[in-house]
Motif scaffolding. Structure first.
Motif, PDB file in Angstrom:
ATOM      1  N   VAL A   1       0.832  -1.197   0.000  1.00 18.21           N
ATOM      2  CA  VAL A   1       0.000   0.000   0.000  1.00 18.21           C
ATOM      3  C   VAL A   1       0.870   1.253   0.000  1.00 18.21           C
ATOM      4  O   VAL A   1       1.778   1.382   0.825  1.00 18.21           O
ATOM      5  N   ARG A   2       0.609   2.143  -0.946  1.00 24.16           N
ATOM      6  CA  ARG A   2       1.301   3.434  -0.984  1.00 24.16           C
ATOM      7  C   ARG A   2       0.789   4.321   0.142  1.00 24.16           C
ATOM      8  O   ARG A   2      -0.415   4.483   0.308  1.00 24.16           O
ATOM      9  N   GLN A   3       1.721   4.912   0.884  1.00 23.72           N
ATOM     10  CA  GLN A   3       1.357   5.784   1.991  1.00 23.72           C
ATOM     11  C   GLN A   3       1.516   7.246   1.579  1.00 23.72           C
ATOM     12  O   GLN A   3       2.260   7.554   0.653  1.00 23.72           O
ATOM     13  N   ALA A   4       0.820   8.136   2.268  1.00 24.48           N
ATOM     14  CA  ALA A   4       0.928   9.563   1.988  1.00 24.48           C
ATOM     15  C   ALA A   4       2.345  10.052   2.255  1.00 24.48           C
ATOM     16  O   ALA A   4       2.940   9.714   3.274  1.00 24.48           O
ATOM     17  N   LYS A   5       2.874  10.842   1.312  1.00 28.20           N
ATOM     18  CA  LYS A   5       4.206  11.420   1.504  1.00 28.20           C
ATOM     19  C   LYS A   5       4.133  12.575   2.491  1.00 28.20           C
ATOM     20  O   LYS A   5       4.999  12.743   3.346  1.00 28.20           O
TER      21      LYS A   5
ATOM     22  N   PRO B   1     -14.453   1.772  -9.143  1.00 31.06           N
ATOM     23  CA  PRO B   1     -15.342   1.089 -10.088  1.00 31.06           C
ATOM     24  C   PRO B   1     -16.154  -0.031  -9.465  1.00 31.06           C
ATOM     25  O   PRO B   1     -17.290  -0.270  -9.878  1.00 31.06           O
ATOM     26  N   HIS B   2     -15.607  -0.723  -8.467  1.00 30.15           N
ATOM     27  CA  HIS B   2     -16.335  -1.824  -7.840  1.00 30.15           C
ATOM     28  C   HIS B   2     -17.022  -1.413  -6.541  1.00 30.15           C
ATOM     29  O   HIS B   2     -17.733  -2.222  -5.944  1.00 30.15           O
ATOM     30  N   ARG B   3     -16.781  -0.175  -6.087  1.00 36.74           N
ATOM     31  CA  ARG B   3     -17.329   0.297  -4.804  1.00 36.74           C
ATOM     32  C   ARG B   3     -17.031  -0.718  -3.701  1.00 36.74           C
ATOM     33  O   ARG B   3     -17.902  -1.072  -2.899  1.00 36.74           O
ATOM     34  N   ALA B   4     -15.790  -1.183  -3.680  1.00 41.38           N
ATOM     35  CA  ALA B   4     -15.393  -2.251  -2.763  1.00 41.38           C
ATOM     36  C   ALA B   4     -14.368  -1.719  -1.762  1.00 41.38           C
ATOM     37  O   ALA B   4     -13.426  -1.018  -2.143  1.00 41.38           O
ATOM     38  N   PHE B   5     -14.570  -2.085  -0.502  1.00 42.29           N
ATOM     39  CA  PHE B   5     -13.611  -1.770   0.553  1.00 42.29           C
ATOM     40  C   PHE B   5     -12.819  -3.011   0.909  1.00 42.29           C
ATOM     41  O   PHE B   5     -13.339  -4.130   0.817  1.00 42.29           O
ATOM     42  N   ALA B   6     -11.586  -2.822   1.353  1.00 40.90           N
ATOM     43  CA  ALA B   6     -10.817  -3.929   1.903  1.00 40.90           C
ATOM     44  C   ALA B   6      -9.924  -3.391   3.010  1.00 40.90           C
ATOM     45  O   ALA B   6      -9.282  -2.351   2.850  1.00 40.90           O
ATOM     46  N   ALA B   7      -9.874  -4.087   4.129  1.00 41.51           N
ATOM     47  CA  ALA B   7      -8.932  -3.760   5.186  1.00 41.51           C
ATOM     48  C   ALA B   7      -7.580  -4.369   4.840  1.00 41.51           C
ATOM     49  O   ALA B   7      -7.504  -5.330   4.070  1.00 41.51           O
ATOM     50  N   TYR B   8      -6.526  -3.790   5.379  1.00 40.84           N
ATOM     51  CA  TYR B   8      -5.198  -4.382   5.152  1.00 40.84           C
ATOM     52  C   TYR B   8      -4.386  -4.302   6.413  1.00 40.84           C
ATOM     53  O   TYR B   8      -4.793  -3.660   7.382  1.00 40.84           O
TER      54      TYR B   8
END
Ligand SMILES: [Zn+2]
Ligand SMILES: [Zn+2]
Ligand SMILES: [Zn+2]
Length: 90
Positions: A16-20, A83-90
């Motif tokens: 996962v890319r994090q905020a700079k 596009p899929h309106r899908a959430f995922a936890a990581y």
């Protein structure tokens, strides 16, 4: 990913890319305010959420076609696919 999902975009996220920086990169240019921050997983830009007046993250996703954002809020660990309106936890 911990969660099983039918979304190929979320399945394709290996790291996962994090905020700079913890700012909306568009709002800081115009001096606008934002509510929450999201980081685009396509290009790494950090922009504001749909609760913010400018909704830069959604506008960026629509304009660029980059499908997945991650929350850039401290302590929040989730991804969202437009596009899929899908959430995922990581
Ligand atoms: Zn998807
Ligand atoms: Zn913004
Ligand atoms: Zn992007």
């Amino acid at each position: 990913m911990e969660n099983k999902t039918a979304c190929v975009h979320l399945q394709a996220i290996a790291s996962v890319r994090q905020a700079k920086q913890h700012v909306c990169e568009e709002c800081v240019k115009t001096g606008d305010r934002w509510v929450h921050l999201r980081t685009c997983q396509g290009c790494g830009v950090t922009l504001c959420c749909d609760s913010s007046p400018n909704r830069h993250a959604t506008r960026h996703a629509e304009a660029s076609g980059h499908p997945v954002i991650a929350s850039a809020e401290p302590g929040e660990r989730w991804l969202y696919c437009y596009p899929h309106r899908a959430f995922a936890a990581y």
